[in-house]
Motif scaffolding. Structure first.
Motif, mmCIF file in Angstrom:
data_model
loop_
_atom_site.group_PDB
_atom_site.id
_atom_site.type_symbol
_atom_site.label_atom_id
_atom_site.label_comp_id
_atom_site.label_asym_id
_atom_site.label_seq_id
_atom_site.Cartn_x
_atom_site.Cartn_y
_atom_site.Cartn_z
ATOM 1 N N SER A 264 -2.620 1.892 11.476
ATOM 2 C CA SER A 264 -1.814 2.005 10.258
ATOM 3 C C SER A 264 -2.146 0.937 9.223
ATOM 4 C CB SER A 264 -0.322 1.936 10.600
ATOM 5 O OG SER A 264 0.037 0.634 11.030
ATOM 6 N N GLY A 265 -2.559 -0.237 9.703
ATOM 7 C CA GLY A 265 -2.763 -1.354 8.788
ATOM 8 C C GLY A 265 -1.478 -2.103 8.479
ATOM 9 N N TYR A 266 -0.406 -1.744 9.174
ATOM 10 C CA TYR A 266 0.891 -2.397 8.992
ATOM 11 C C TYR A 266 1.316 -3.065 10.295
ATOM 12 C CZ TYR A 266 1.400 0.615 4.852
ATOM 13 O OH TYR A 266 1.224 1.249 3.658
ATOM 14 N N ARG B 235 -3.357 -1.484 14.250
ATOM 15 C CA ARG B 235 -4.764 -1.324 13.870
ATOM 16 C C ARG B 235 -4.974 -0.044 13.067
ATOM 17 N NH1 ARG B 235 -8.357 1.650 16.275
ATOM 18 N NH2 ARG B 235 -7.178 1.820 18.200
ATOM 19 N N ARG C 155 0.837 -1.201 0.000
ATOM 20 C CA ARG C 155 0.000 0.000 0.000
ATOM 21 C C ARG C 155 0.874 1.254 0.000
ATOM 22 N NH1 ARG C 155 -2.243 -2.345 4.241
ATOM 23 N NH2 ARG C 155 -1.942 -0.521 5.542
ATOM 24 N N GLN D 285 -1.288 4.404 4.835
ATOM 25 C CA GLN D 285 -1.881 3.855 6.050
ATOM 26 C C GLN D 285 -3.383 3.694 5.891
ATOM 27 O OE1 GLN D 285 -0.767 5.873 9.654
ATOM 28 N NE2 GLN D 285 1.375 5.288 9.441
ATOM 29 N N ARG D 286 -3.935 2.803 6.672
ATOM 30 C CA ARG D 286 -5.375 2.532 6.634
ATOM 31 C C ARG D 286 -6.171 3.815 6.823
ATOM 32 N NH1 ARG D 286 -6.237 -2.050 10.200
ATOM 33 N NH2 ARG D 286 -5.886 -3.275 8.338
ATOM 34 N N LYS D 287 -5.750 4.641 7.758
ATOM 35 C CA LYS D 287 -6.381 5.940 8.006
ATOM 36 C C LYS D 287 -5.281 6.993 7.912
ATOM 37 C CE LYS D 287 -8.895 8.620 11.380
ATOM 38 N NZ LYS D 287 -9.315 8.781 12.757
#
Length: 157
Positions: free
Chosen positions: A96-98, A94, A6, A108-110
């Motif tokens: 970051s998604g990493y 949670r 990502r 990052q996720r957010k």
């Protein structure tokens, strides 16, 4: 190991020129950022680590040289806050998604506010996590700051 993450997709979409460097990630390393710098043969102040923190109840990212420690007081001030603390590993993952050891500020996720240690930006290039343990991206400091709409100021102790 995948060379597309990502983080690299984010950089490509932003039109940022970068190269990918891989190394053998050591999960038992005392300091992961320093291990990465040594593994790729770069000075520790040019290999940056991404730290996830909380400033007055809001998550943020701090990007600093791998041989530096963040001043929580300076970090809070950088975001106009009063109190800062590092996030627990599970919260950082949670948000970051990493996975810890592979957290990148890119993709990052957010999307979170990001601050770069200003001293690191005087380097001709910087190397940062590319969104996977053992994967680094090398790019111009100004490109990293611009792609993230980040701020830069002194946040190290």
């Amino acid at each position: 190991m995948a060379k597309t993450t990502r983080a690299t997709q984010f950089l490509n979409k932003a039109g940022v020129t970068f190269t990918v460097q891989q190394y053998d990630y050591d999960p038992n390393a005392f300091k992961v950022g320093l291990q990465a710098a040594e593994a790729i043969g770069e000075p520790a102040d040019r290999v940056l680590k991404t730290l996830m923190a909380d400033v007055d109840g809001k998550p943020v990212c701090a990007v600093v040289p791998s041989n530096a420690e963040v001043s929580m007081k300076k970090l809070a001030a950088a975001f106009g806050g009063k109190h800062a603390h590092m996030l627990e590993a599970h919260d950082a993952e949670r948000l970051s998604g990493y996975h810890v050891g592979g957290i990148s500020p890119f993709g990052q996720r957010k999307r979170l506010p990001v601050v770069f240690e200003e001293k690191a930006l005087s380097e001709p290039y910087i190397i940062m996590n590319g969104g996977q343990r053992g994967l680094q991206v090398k790019l111009a400091p100004a490109d990293a700051v611009s792609a993230l709409s980040a701020i830069s100021t002194g946040v190290v102790a």
